[in-house]
Motif scaffolding. Structure first.
Motif, PDB file in Angstrom:
ATOM      1  N   PRO A 291       3.880  12.156  -5.719  1.00  0.00           N
ATOM      2  CA  PRO A 291       3.661  10.920  -6.472  1.00  0.00           C
ATOM      3  C   PRO A 291       4.399  10.933  -7.813  1.00  0.00           C
ATOM      4  O   PRO A 291       4.569  11.997  -8.408  1.00  0.00           O
ATOM      5  CB  PRO A 291       2.151  10.895  -6.702  1.00  0.00           C
ATOM      6  CG  PRO A 291       1.582  12.119  -6.096  1.00  0.00           C
ATOM      7  CD  PRO A 291       2.654  12.916  -5.476  1.00  0.00           C
TER       8      PRO A 291
ATOM      9  N   GLY B  10       1.736   5.290 -11.006  1.00  0.00           N
ATOM     10  CA  GLY B  10       1.682   4.572  -9.730  1.00  0.00           C
ATOM     11  C   GLY B  10       1.404   3.117  -9.997  1.00  0.00           C
ATOM     12  O   GLY B  10       2.058   2.497 -10.835  1.00  0.00           O
TER      13      GLY B  10
ATOM     14  N   GLU C  16      -1.700   2.160 -10.959  1.00  0.00           N
ATOM     15  CA  GLU C  16      -3.021   2.135 -11.591  1.00  0.00           C
ATOM     16  C   GLU C  16      -3.139   1.168 -12.760  1.00  0.00           C
ATOM     17  O   GLU C  16      -4.209   0.688 -13.086  1.00  0.00           O
ATOM     18  CB  GLU C  16      -3.458   3.547 -12.021  1.00  0.00           C
ATOM     19  CG  GLU C  16      -2.544   4.285 -12.998  1.00  0.00           C
ATOM     20  CD  GLU C  16      -1.390   4.985 -12.307  1.00  0.00           C
ATOM     21  OE1 GLU C  16      -0.520   4.284 -11.757  1.00  0.00           O
ATOM     22  OE2 GLU C  16      -1.327   6.217 -12.330  1.00  0.00           O
TER      23      GLU C  16
ATOM     24  N   LYS D  94       4.232   1.068   5.362  1.00  0.00           N
ATOM     25  CA  LYS D  94       3.840   2.070   4.364  1.00  0.00           C
ATOM     26  C   LYS D  94       5.048   2.897   3.938  1.00  0.00           C
ATOM     27  O   LYS D  94       5.184   4.054   4.312  1.00  0.00           O
ATOM     28  CB  LYS D  94       2.764   2.982   4.974  1.00  0.00           C
ATOM     29  CG  LYS D  94       2.056   3.878   3.974  1.00  0.00           C
ATOM     30  CD  LYS D  94       1.094   3.121   3.109  1.00  0.00           C
ATOM     31  CE  LYS D  94       0.393   4.061   2.143  1.00  0.00           C
ATOM     32  NZ  LYS D  94      -0.480   3.330   1.211  1.00  0.00           N
TER      33      LYS D  94
ATOM     34  N   GLU E 216       3.771   6.791   0.080  1.00  0.00           N
ATOM     35  CA  GLU E 216       2.398   7.299   0.044  1.00  0.00           C
ATOM     36  C   GLU E 216       1.804   7.035  -1.340  1.00  0.00           C
ATOM     37  O   GLU E 216       2.517   7.103  -2.339  1.00  0.00           O
ATOM     38  CB  GLU E 216       2.485   8.815   0.290  1.00  0.00           C
ATOM     39  CG  GLU E 216       1.241   9.457   0.796  1.00  0.00           C
ATOM     40  CD  GLU E 216       0.868   8.989   2.190  1.00  0.00           C
ATOM     41  OE1 GLU E 216       1.782   8.859   3.035  1.00  0.00           O
ATOM     42  OE2 GLU E 216      -0.324   8.753   2.414  1.00  0.00           O
ATOM     43  N   GLY E 217       0.547   6.715  -1.391  1.00  0.00           N
ATOM     44  CA  GLY E 217      -0.104   6.633  -2.694  1.00  0.00           C
ATOM     45  C   GLY E 217       0.007   5.290  -3.398  1.00  0.00           C
ATOM     46  O   GLY E 217      -0.642   5.067  -4.407  1.00  0.00           O
ATOM     47  N   VAL E 218       0.855   4.403  -2.903  1.00  0.00           N
ATOM     48  CA  VAL E 218       0.842   3.036  -3.428  1.00  0.00           C
ATOM     49  C   VAL E 218       0.595   2.096  -2.245  1.00  0.00           C
ATOM     50  O   VAL E 218       0.813   2.473  -1.095  1.00  0.00           O
ATOM     51  CB  VAL E 218       2.163   2.640  -4.155  1.00  0.00           C
ATOM     52  CG1 VAL E 218       2.359   3.464  -5.409  1.00  0.00           C
ATOM     53  CG2 VAL E 218       3.353   2.772  -3.240  1.00  0.00           C
TER      54      VAL E 218
ATOM     55  N   GLU F  13      -7.048   1.997   2.930  1.00  0.00           N
ATOM     56  CA  GLU F  13      -6.336   0.861   2.352  1.00  0.00           C
ATOM     57  C   GLU F  13      -6.708  -0.437   3.035  1.00  0.00           C
ATOM     58  O   GLU F  13      -7.220  -0.449   4.144  1.00  0.00           O
ATOM     59  CB  GLU F  13      -4.835   1.097   2.500  1.00  0.00           C
ATOM     60  CG  GLU F  13      -4.018   0.226   1.592  1.00  0.00           C
ATOM     61  CD  GLU F  13      -2.549   0.486   1.811  1.00  0.00           C
ATOM     62  OE1 GLU F  13      -1.814  -0.490   1.892  1.00  0.00           O
ATOM     63  OE2 GLU F  13      -2.159   1.639   1.905  1.00  0.00           O
TER      64      GLU F  13
ATOM     65  N   LYS G 289       2.576  18.155   2.671  1.00  0.00           N
ATOM     66  CA  LYS G 289       1.822  18.641   1.526  1.00  0.00           C
ATOM     67  C   LYS G 289       2.541  19.815   0.864  1.00  0.00           C
ATOM     68  O   LYS G 289       2.709  19.854  -0.362  1.00  0.00           O
ATOM     69  CB  LYS G 289       0.429  19.074   2.006  1.00  0.00           C
ATOM     70  CG  LYS G 289      -0.657  18.492   1.127  1.00  0.00           C
ATOM     71  CD  LYS G 289      -1.961  19.212   1.192  1.00  0.00           C
ATOM     72  CE  LYS G 289      -2.986  18.976   2.168  1.00  0.00           C
ATOM     73  NZ  LYS G 289      -3.945  19.661   2.716  1.00  0.00           N
TER      74      LYS G 289
ATOM     75  N   ASP H 188       5.821  18.630  -0.798  1.00  0.00           N
ATOM     76  CA  ASP H 188       5.569  17.868  -2.029  1.00  0.00           C
ATOM     77  C   ASP H 188       5.170  18.804  -3.171  1.00  0.00           C
ATOM     78  O   ASP H 188       5.534  18.577  -4.330  1.00  0.00           O
ATOM     79  CB  ASP H 188       4.478  16.814  -1.796  1.00  0.00           C
ATOM     80  CG  ASP H 188       4.950  15.677  -0.895  1.00  0.00           C
ATOM     81  OD1 ASP H 188       6.145  15.687  -0.518  1.00  0.00           O
ATOM     82  OD2 ASP H 188       4.143  14.792  -0.557  1.00  0.00           O
TER      83      ASP H 188
ATOM     84  N   TYR I  71      10.101   9.690  -5.964  1.00  0.00           N
ATOM     85  CA  TYR I  71       9.326   8.445  -6.055  1.00  0.00           C
ATOM     86  C   TYR I  71       9.569   7.703  -7.371  1.00  0.00           C
ATOM     87  O   TYR I  71       9.727   6.493  -7.388  1.00  0.00           O
ATOM     88  CB  TYR I  71       7.826   8.746  -5.895  1.00  0.00           C
ATOM     89  CG  TYR I  71       7.357   8.676  -4.459  1.00  0.00           C
ATOM     90  CD1 TYR I  71       8.228   8.976  -3.414  1.00  0.00           C
ATOM     91  CD2 TYR I  71       6.055   8.295  -4.137  1.00  0.00           C
ATOM     92  CE1 TYR I  71       7.803   8.918  -2.091  1.00  0.00           C
ATOM     93  CE2 TYR I  71       5.625   8.229  -2.822  1.00  0.00           C
ATOM     94  CZ  TYR I  71       6.498   8.545  -1.802  1.00  0.00           C
ATOM     95  OH  TYR I  71       6.077   8.466  -0.506  1.00  0.00           O
TER      96      TYR I  71
END
Ligand code: ADP
Ligand code: MG
Length: 701
Positions: A221, A225, A227, A309, A312-314, A381, A675, A678, A694
């Motif tokens: 990430p 993001g 947030e 998608k 990831e994460g957004v 989501e 994982k 990353d 990202y």
């Protein structure tokens, strides 16, 4: 300044053009064909073809194509030129009625799910005169349906057209019962809001996962993001706004009413909403929209990502499918009325939908199932994989009062009697607050939010039309039997009973919460989390019965579609796994190894300095980073080797077993590898990471 009215539809052979260019008689018979679905007479076809060709040539076209929507979910076209050689060595531009009406593309490479034996590779395309022809990139595109030689549908469009016929038939029966004799035709209407991401093309080109899979398979990430919620409806940056301007103009030329555009919740994410149209047109227009988005983005040095998608994460991307039913007089049948009579009719249509969604929940999930959409539905989501209907608090209370025979506070008489009392006016605003519901009534239409951003909307609308036709048909049977005299009582009973029996599908709360998952389970609602869980439900007996009874699909067509969807899921996961292996082996591991080598060199020279010169040089950073990276590297290697072994397995019992294997074994292994990689990304020097990160992709435009 762009002259929009002049631009709008300038590349479309629409009704105005036809009226202007076709002889009166020809125009009239063509219209008859469009309205009644009659076969087109060949002499008429010849005249239409000639006029169409002249018009297209004036617009710069040299070729024509039968434009169709095979089961790939995209569009297909094969260009033929108008050129016809002449004896004197010259050429004429020709286009016949026969060529307009029917084409015979070699169809062997389109998915058919076993419908078309390889020895009979031919398929044929047939003009759908209800959707206008248009000129795109110098090619006259003729919207067509695509069938096998035996007449089975091989495309997304044919079943959709069949479902529109069905809902027309059944809705007309209902309207007649309400004494409405003027209405000749009922259509469903759709406005599909399209979400998408834009990324810089240079960055895109450096990521194999984006190139092969249209989504990132790796990526830690970014520090920031979504947030802060600062992108949603934010000011549109110049580069994006230049893109949007050109996109709008291109779409307007093609007669697509692109209307609203805004930034979405995720950084780099945007949305375009068209003005709604008849469902088959809306479906064609959405395909055009997706294609033009991609083309225009390229011209602006960007790539348009339609994947559900990409990051990831957004938030991922969907397509909000706004759906309603309307008469040829333009009356929206999902608009709560002002008189008791209109209210009653509205409530009946509303209840038909509620009943349909409850009885065919699984189908609602099946029609949006894809490997890409699994990252949205059933994941953490919007919207959840559990299908439920949101009607808003006001309407929920009305339904409640009707069911219980309780007085309703908002009603003048206190009581809610269908066909007698007037519905309280339901403020539109209060109906649209719940964004977590997959299927929401938004005042005068339903919004189905589960459709994936890259999917054709044909599947979802075929299901919506068909289940609605089924329920309206059942209601009509019951009310016709009751006769005129007892109509009101029968109607009251029917609506009450429907609410009682199907209210479990109504849910106004937070669709994302775990509490809802448990509650839904108690209510006996389906929760089909993945494509592999959902697809077998397509072939449930009740679903086969539904589609075959209404002539939407034959059982053979259904089995072929099931096979195609499963096959496509398996292929996508397979490609993703191979891409991960490729990127990890050839890019990530070598890069990390190089960086670790650098660290080791620095470490050893620092130690050497300490020892030989006697100065104490700290080397904690190198040592710690090197140790952690080495461990992660080993772990990643083991995971890559494991993934290689897993994807090499080929002895699956059948495609479903293969799908389950992908879902249960391969995807978790991919997630594990990601994982680890990353984590390495977070420890590696930025200039040594082999592809854009990202932060670069999401915030640089
Ligand atoms: P919002 O999302 O803010 O409610 P709108 O109500 O204007 O925005 O509409 C959103 C989408 O729904 C648009 O694409 C619009 O064309 C479409 N829509 C509006 N009315 C209908 C209808 N009767 N049938 C189908 N789609 C509709
Ligand atoms: Mg909306």
């Amino acid at each position: 300044m762009t002259n929009v009215p002049e631009l709008f539809g300038s590349m479309v052979f629409n009704d105005a053009v036809m009226q202007e260019r076709l002889p009166k008689e020809t125009y009239r018979s063509l219209h008859k064909t469009i309205e009644n679905g009659n076969e087109l007479d060949i002499t008429v076809a010849n005249e239409v073809a000639a006029a169409m060709k002249d018009w297209a040539v004036e617009k710069g076209a040299t070729h024509f194509t039968h434009w169709f929507q095979p089961m790939t979910g995209r569009t297909a076209e094969k260009h033929d030129s108008f050129i016809s050689p002449q004896p004197d060595g010259k050429a004429l531009m020709e286009f016949s009625g026969k060529e307009l009406i029917k084409g015979e593309p070699d169809a062997s490479s389109f998915p058919s799910g076993g419908l078309r034996a390889t020895f009979e590779a031919r398929g044929y395309t047939a003009w759908d005169p209800t959707s206008y022809a248009f000129v795109k990139d110098g090619v006259l595109c003729i919207p067509t349906a695509f069938c096998s030689y035996g007449g089975e549908a091989l495309d997304k469009k044919t079943p959709l057209l069949r479902s529109m016929e069905e809902i027309n038939t059944q809705a007309l029966r209902i309207l007649k019962l309400f004494g409405n004799k003027e209405v000749k035709h009922v259509w469903t209407t759709v406005g599909a809001e399209q979400e998408y991401f834009l990324v810089d093309r240079d960055l895109y080109d450096r990521r194999k996962d984006l190139i092969f899979c249209k989504r990132t398979l790796f990526g830690a990430p970014a520090p920031k993001g979504q947030e802060m919620d600062d992108h949603y409806f934010g000011a549109i940056k110049p580069r994006i706004s230049a893109f949007m301007k050109e996109l709008n103009e291109e779409l307007w030329k093609l007669g697509v009413y692109a209307r609203t555009e805004h930034n979405e919740a995720a950084p780099a994410q945007h949305e375009l909403a068209p003005i709604f149209a008849t469902t088959n047109l809306a479906c064609d227009q959405n395909q055009i929209m997706m294609e033009i988005m991609k083309n225009v983005a390229r011209k602006h040095g960007m790539v348009c990502l339609l994947h559900e998608k990409p990051f990831e994460g957004v938030n991922g991307s969907g397509k909000h499918n706004n759906w309603s039913i309307s008469t040829d007089a333009g009356t929206n049948l999902l608009e709560p009325g002002k008189s008791p009579h209109e209210n009653a009719q509205f409530l009946l249509f509303l209840c038909a939908m509620i009943k349909g969604i409850d009885e065919y929940q699984e189908l609602m999930r099946v029609c949006v199932a894809s490997a890409g959409n699994d990252h949205r539905l059933g994941a953490a989501e919007a919207p959840p994989a559990i299908v439920s209907v949101f009607v808003g608090d006001d309407l929920a209370e009305v339904l409640d009062c009707i069911e219980e025979g309780k007085p309703y506070a908002g009603s003048k008489s206190g009581r809610m009697e269908i066909g007698v009392s007037v519905l309280p006016s339901i403020p539109k605003d209060s109906t649209d607050r719940n964004r977590t519901s997959p299927f929401a009534f938004t005042g005068n239409k339903f919004e189905y939010r589960s459709v994936g951003s890259s999917q054709s909307i044909a599947g979802a609308n075929t299901v919506l039309n068909t289940i609605m036709a089924e329920e309206l048909g059942q209601f009509a049977d019951e009310l016709e039997k009751a006769g005129k005299k007892d109509f009101n009582k029968a109607l009251n009973d029917l609506i009450k009973r429907t609410i009682k029996e199907h209210k479990r599908i109504l849910f106004n709360g937070d669709g994302y919460s775990e509490v809802w998952e448990e509650e839904a389970k108690r209510r006996g609602l389906a929760n089909l989390k993945t494509t592999v869980d959902a697809l077998p439900a397509f072939l449930l007996e009740k679903n086969i019965k539904l589609f075959t009874t209404h002539g939407i699909y034959t059982e053979k067509e259904m089995r072929s579609r099931y096979a195609i969807l499963l096959d496509s899921y398996n292929k996508i996961i397979n490609i993703e796994a191979h891409t991960m292996i490729d990127m990890a082996r050839k890019e990530i591991l070598p890069a990390v190894s190089r960086y670790a080598g650098d660290l080791a060199d620095i470490l050893s020279s620092k130690i050497a300095v300490s020892e030989s010169v006697g100065i104490k040089v700290s080397h904690n950073m190198e040592e710690e980073t090197l140790t952690t990276l080495s461990e992660l590297c080993d772990k990643a290697l083991t995971q890559v080797v494991r993934l290689e072994t897993l994807v090499a397995k080929t002895d699956h019992r059948d495609e479903l077993a293969k799908g389950e294997y992908h879902r249960d074994i391969v995807i978790p292994a991919m997630n594990e590898l990601r994982k680890t990689c990353d984590a390495m990304e977070c420890l590696t020097a930025k200039d040594m990471w082999p592809f854009p990160q990202y932060g670069d992709m999401l915030f640089n435009i």
